[in-house]
Write an enzyme that holds these catalytic residues in place. Structure first.
Site, PDB file in Angstrom:
ATOM      1  N   ASP A   9       0.877  -1.243   0.096  1.00  0.00           N
ATOM      2  CA  ASP A   9      -0.012   0.052   0.066  1.00  0.00           C
ATOM      3  C   ASP A   9       0.973   1.388   0.077  1.00  0.00           C
ATOM      4  O   ASP A   9       1.634   1.398   0.946  1.00  0.00           O
ATOM      5  CB  ASP A   9      -0.778  -0.144   1.247  1.00  0.00           C
ATOM      6  CG  ASP A   9      -1.754   1.246   1.453  1.00  0.00           C
ATOM      7  OD1 ASP A   9      -1.867   2.093   0.658  1.00  0.00           O
ATOM      8  OD2 ASP A   9      -2.692   0.999   2.218  1.00  0.00           O
ATOM      9  N   ILE A  10       0.847   2.097  -0.885  1.00  0.00           N
ATOM     10  CA  ILE A  10       1.644   3.177  -1.378  1.00  0.00           C
ATOM     11  C   ILE A  10       1.541   4.352  -0.194  1.00  0.00           C
ATOM     12  O   ILE A  10       2.362   5.010   0.257  1.00  0.00           O
ATOM     13  CB  ILE A  10       1.293   3.969  -2.416  1.00  0.00           C
ATOM     14  CG1 ILE A  10       2.708   4.697  -3.049  1.00  0.00           C
ATOM     15  CG2 ILE A  10       0.229   4.806  -2.601  1.00  0.00           C
ATOM     16  CD1 ILE A  10       2.677   5.012  -4.494  1.00  0.00           C
ATOM     17  N   ASN A  23      -7.031  12.130 -11.042  1.00  0.00           N
ATOM     18  CA  ASN A  23      -8.018  12.500 -12.293  1.00  0.00           C
ATOM     19  C   ASN A  23      -8.045  13.989 -12.411  1.00  0.00           C
ATOM     20  O   ASN A  23      -7.331  14.607 -11.639  1.00  0.00           O
ATOM     21  CB  ASN A  23      -9.472  11.946 -12.025  1.00  0.00           C
ATOM     22  CG  ASN A  23     -10.284  12.782 -10.846  1.00  0.00           C
ATOM     23  OD1 ASN A  23     -10.228  14.069 -10.840  1.00  0.00           O
ATOM     24  ND2 ASN A  23     -10.691  12.115  -9.892  1.00  0.00           N
ATOM     25  N   ASP A  33      -5.852   6.944  -5.329  1.00  0.00           N
ATOM     26  CA  ASP A  33      -6.294   8.416  -5.208  1.00  0.00           C
ATOM     27  C   ASP A  33      -6.983   8.405  -3.856  1.00  0.00           C
ATOM     28  O   ASP A  33      -6.797   9.330  -2.767  1.00  0.00           O
ATOM     29  CB  ASP A  33      -7.092   8.887  -6.318  1.00  0.00           C
ATOM     30  CG  ASP A  33      -7.345  10.338  -6.412  1.00  0.00           C
ATOM     31  OD1 ASP A  33      -6.554  11.090  -5.949  1.00  0.00           O
ATOM     32  OD2 ASP A  33      -7.780  11.092  -7.338  1.00  0.00           O
ATOM     33  N   SER A 120      -3.157   4.229 -13.891  1.00  0.00           N
ATOM     34  CA  SER A 120      -4.158   3.614 -15.221  1.00  0.00           C
ATOM     35  C   SER A 120      -4.396   2.426 -15.143  1.00  0.00           C
ATOM     36  O   SER A 120      -5.181   1.901 -15.956  1.00  0.00           O
ATOM     37  CB  SER A 120      -3.736   4.312 -16.489  1.00  0.00           C
ATOM     38  OG  SER A 120      -3.659   5.502 -16.782  1.00  0.00           O
ATOM     39  N   ILE A 123      -8.958   1.503 -12.223  1.00  0.00           N
ATOM     40  CA  ILE A 123     -10.203   2.217 -12.890  1.00  0.00           C
ATOM     41  C   ILE A 123     -10.176   2.657 -14.211  1.00  0.00           C
ATOM     42  O   ILE A 123     -10.901   2.451 -14.896  1.00  0.00           O
ATOM     43  CB  ILE A 123     -10.838   3.266 -11.777  1.00  0.00           C
ATOM     44  CG1 ILE A 123     -11.068   2.754 -10.483  1.00  0.00           C
ATOM     45  CG2 ILE A 123     -12.057   4.283 -12.429  1.00  0.00           C
ATOM     46  CD1 ILE A 123     -11.179   3.823  -9.383  1.00  0.00           C
TER      47      ILE A 123
HETATM   48  N1  AR6 Z   1      -1.554   1.562  -2.967  1.00  0.00           N
HETATM   49  C1  AR6 Z   1      -0.898   1.134  -4.037  1.00  0.00           C
HETATM   50  N2  AR6 Z   1      -1.636   0.854  -5.287  1.00  0.00           N
HETATM   51  C2  AR6 Z   1      -2.986   0.996  -5.133  1.00  0.00           C
HETATM   52  C3  AR6 Z   1      -3.641   1.297  -3.894  1.00  0.00           C
HETATM   53  C4  AR6 Z   1      -2.848   1.575  -2.921  1.00  0.00           C
HETATM   54  N3  AR6 Z   1      -3.368   1.947  -1.664  1.00  0.00           N
HETATM   55  N4  AR6 Z   1      -4.979   1.236  -4.116  1.00  0.00           N
HETATM   56  C5  AR6 Z   1      -4.917   0.918  -5.713  1.00  0.00           C
HETATM   57  N5  AR6 Z   1      -3.833   0.671  -6.123  1.00  0.00           N
HETATM   58  P1  AR6 Z   1      -6.379   3.063  -9.673  1.00  0.00           P
HETATM   59  P2  AR6 Z   1      -6.204   4.689 -12.125  1.00  0.00           P
HETATM   60  C6  AR6 Z   1      -3.447   0.101  -7.317  1.00  0.00           C
HETATM   61  O1  AR6 Z   1      -7.835   2.727 -10.166  1.00  0.00           O
HETATM   62  O2  AR6 Z   1      -6.697   3.244 -12.969  1.00  0.00           O
HETATM   63  C7  AR6 Z   1      -9.478   7.270  -9.137  1.00  0.00           C
HETATM   64  O3  AR6 Z   1     -10.935   7.299  -8.852  1.00  0.00           O
HETATM   65  C8  AR6 Z   1      -4.462  -0.569  -8.221  1.00  0.00           C
HETATM   66  O4  AR6 Z   1      -4.400  -2.114  -8.044  1.00  0.00           O
HETATM   67  O5  AR6 Z   1      -6.254   3.594  -8.387  1.00  0.00           O
HETATM   68  O6  AR6 Z   1      -5.057   5.528 -12.808  1.00  0.00           O
HETATM   69  C9  AR6 Z   1      -8.914   8.486  -9.697  1.00  0.00           C
HETATM   70  O7  AR6 Z   1      -9.494   9.611  -8.898  1.00  0.00           O
HETATM   71  C10 AR6 Z   1      -3.873  -0.227  -9.627  1.00  0.00           C
HETATM   72  O8  AR6 Z   1      -3.019  -1.147  -9.913  1.00  0.00           O
HETATM   73  O9  AR6 Z   1      -6.110   4.515 -10.530  1.00  0.00           O
HETATM   74  C11 AR6 Z   1      -9.241   8.767 -11.090  1.00  0.00           C
HETATM   75  O10 AR6 Z   1     -10.577   8.855 -11.312  1.00  0.00           O
HETATM   76  C12 AR6 Z   1      -3.446   0.919  -9.694  1.00  0.00           C
HETATM   77  O11 AR6 Z   1      -3.169   1.382  -8.108  1.00  0.00           O
HETATM   78  C13 AR6 Z   1      -9.042   6.852 -11.508  1.00  0.00           C
HETATM   79  O12 AR6 Z   1      -9.505   6.414 -10.184  1.00  0.00           O
HETATM   80  C14 AR6 Z   1      -4.052   2.348 -10.303  1.00  0.00           C
HETATM   81  O13 AR6 Z   1      -5.564   2.039  -9.864  1.00  0.00           O
HETATM   82  C15 AR6 Z   1      -7.790   6.719 -11.916  1.00  0.00           C
HETATM   83  O14 AR6 Z   1      -7.740   5.353 -12.301  1.00  0.00           O
END
Ligand code: AR6
Length: 167
Positions: A9-10, A23, A33, A120, A123
């Site tokens: 977890d970052i 976003n 995020d 990316s 979501i």
């Molecule tokens: N620590 C590290 N990585 C994580 C964590 C965490 N706590 N939680 C999720 N990931 P995403 P996106 C990973 O959906 O695709 C948001 O609503 C996850 O497994 O967070 O760039 C923003 O506001 C995945 O591999 O970001 C935007 O609207 C990676 O982080 C949208 O989502 C990215 O997943 C951005 O979508």
């Protein structure tokens, strides 16, 4: 420059800079995020709002920096990854820009350590294998003065395995 890989977890990581997959509104959301804003507290959002008022948010492929609030990191670099639809080549270039622009900002702030999530690939549905290749290629090509260590933090097993293979 050293490249590291961890699974986790970052928000728990103590580095000078951690990257957020935000976003264009910079107002928070789900995924990483949501986790960063939740754990970091309202200072991060306040600075995001200031940036938003000044320049209208953050474009896809670009990056902005704020405090890390209550997180163990010093700064959060917010970048906006592309949504995986439409022109694939264009989206690949935008994802590469996310990584290089974050590094440029880190360099500007003379950060020594920076941690990237898998931008990316949640979501925004970017294929994980393509995204991992772009991330690794882009950071390897970057010419840096201040950055000594770049860490990829993978939250999910699939990304972690892909990065393990590619690195
Ligand atoms: N620590 C590290 N990585 C994580 C964590 C965490 N706590 N939680 C999720 N990931 P995403 P996106 C990973 O959906 O695709 C948001 O609503 C996850 O497994 O967070 O760039 C923003 O506001 C995945 O591999 O970001 C935007 O609207 C990676 O982080 C949208 O989502 C990215 O997943 C951005 O979508």
């Amino acid at each position: 420059m050293e490249i590291k890989l961890i699974q986790g977890d970052i928000t728990q990581i103590k580095a000078e800079g951690i990257v957020n997959a935000a976003n264009t509104s910079l107002l928070g959301g789900g995924g990483v995020d949501g986790a960063i804003h939740k754990a970091g507290g309202k200072l991060i959002l306040e600075e995001c709002i200031t940036i938003r008022n000044r320049q209208g948010g953050c474009n896809v492929g670009e990056a902005v920096i704020t405090t890390a609030g209550n997180l163990p990191a010093k700064y959060v670099i917010h970048t906006v990854g592309p949504v995986w639809n439409g022109n694939k080549t264009e989206k690949e270039q935008l994802l590469a820009s996310c990584y290089s622009n974050c590094l440029r900002v880190a360099e500007e702030y003379q950060l020594k350590t920076i941690v990237f999530p898998n931008i990316s690939t949640g979501i925004y549905r970017f294929p994980k294998d393509r995204a991992a290749k772009i991330a690794i290629d882009t950071i390897k090509q970057f010419q840096t003065q201040s950055i000594q260590e770049i860490t990829f933090v993978c939250f999910d097993e699939e990304n972690y395995k892909l990065y393990q293979q590619l690195l």
